[in-house]
Design an enzyme around this catalytic site. Sequence first.
Site, PDB file in Angstrom:
ATOM      1  N   ASP A   1      42.290  44.175  39.883  1.00  0.00           N
ATOM      2  CA  ASP A   1      43.705  44.452  38.969  1.00  0.00           C
ATOM      3  C   ASP A   1      44.038  43.356  37.963  1.00  0.00           C
ATOM      4  O   ASP A   1      43.437  42.291  37.886  1.00  0.00           O
ATOM      5  CB  ASP A   1      44.819  44.226  40.098  1.00  0.00           C
ATOM      6  CG  ASP A   1      45.069  42.999  40.691  1.00  0.00           C
ATOM      7  OD1 ASP A   1      43.951  42.537  41.036  1.00  0.00           O
ATOM      8  OD2 ASP A   1      46.067  42.537  41.052  1.00  0.00           O
TER       9      ASP A   1
ATOM     10  N   GLU B   1      45.578  41.157  43.521  1.00  0.00           N
ATOM     11  CA  GLU B   1      45.752  39.703  43.475  1.00  0.00           C
ATOM     12  C   GLU B   1      46.856  39.052  42.546  1.00  0.00           C
ATOM     13  O   GLU B   1      47.209  38.123  42.666  1.00  0.00           O
ATOM     14  CB  GLU B   1      44.214  39.169  42.971  1.00  0.00           C
ATOM     15  CG  GLU B   1      43.826  37.905  43.313  1.00  0.00           C
ATOM     16  CD  GLU B   1      44.265  36.842  42.023  1.00  0.00           C
ATOM     17  OE1 GLU B   1      44.358  35.579  41.978  1.00  0.00           O
ATOM     18  OE2 GLU B   1      44.697  37.485  40.874  1.00  0.00           O
TER      19      GLU B   1
END
Length: 359
Positions: free
Chosen positions: A71, A124
């Site tokens: 991400d 994350e």
Amino acid sequence: MSRRIEDAESIALLEELVRIPSPSGNEGPAAAFLVGWMARHGFEAWVDEAGNAVGIQGEGPRTLLLLGHLDTVPGEIPVRMENGRLYGRGAVDAKGPLAAATVAVARVGPQPGWRWVVVGAVEEESATSRGARHLLHTWPQPDLVLILEPSGVDAIALGYKGRLLLHIRLEAPGRHTAVPEPNPAERIVELWIALREHARSASDGSRLFEQVTPSLRRLAADGDGLREWAEMTVGFRLPEAWPPEQWREAIRPILEAAGAMWWTEGEEPAWRASADTPLTRALLAGIRGEGLRPRLLLKSGTSDMNVVGPAWRCPIAAYGPGDARLDHTPEEHIDLEEYRTGIRVLTRALAAIAEGGAR
């Protein structure tokens, strides 16, 4: 069996991964692409229940988990190659390190006694770290963990500061602006200043890693004619001396004195790893093998090391090509020669781990 992967193919992997938008919560297409690439290059690969891309090489009794993330923060940056650099959101943080490790594992291939596990985790960049937390509940403790974050091609990160996100709301009955009493917007500015000063007074040492560093993330004020309100979000980066629960109690009197409604999220303790581990020694050998002079770092941000480090308590470090100063910026890009060097460093490190038996 190891596979010959030319530099052009390794760059194509990274470029395609960067071209697939994957802000936190929308990593599915990127995960599917990475799993497909790994499956074509000798990995047993799948997308797990959390949405993580997982790839395994080898069947040994010992495990090295290479944990990166798919991400990115929001903000589209046109993907382009320019002057030996790849521009695009995630090129540095952290698709560059993830792609470099994936290529390195494919090049080294299965090694006797070892299982290489590459994970492109989800969320994350949000306060949830959902992908890393899923691993804690579904995987046994590995022998070694390498966090795939941009440290710079010649550096190893051995620690990350902790974090606490604080959300605050102040309310009051509506009143005419001629009344001299402070309104919620003015009071919340005063509260920010009080929290900032408290953080400064609580900080020990001159190094950034030892300081409580606050940041004002969001500030808004409004009303409906009957009530007025103000809201803000404050982020605190916390040193080892201030675990999140301890810092929460330290600021409680300030918040209660202001009459604030408040709640926290994203609480992670700081984590510092030992420099004297087989993993760090292998990374040092890999860096020196490329003719570079290694550096050891303590980072002022937070990563999935903060999630898995305290839980697994095994040798852990972070490494990856890329300039972390470009994280989250409009100019995010990675130098492709550094990316290629990072792959070679990781390839050397994996070979050193396999040869040395992680002693």
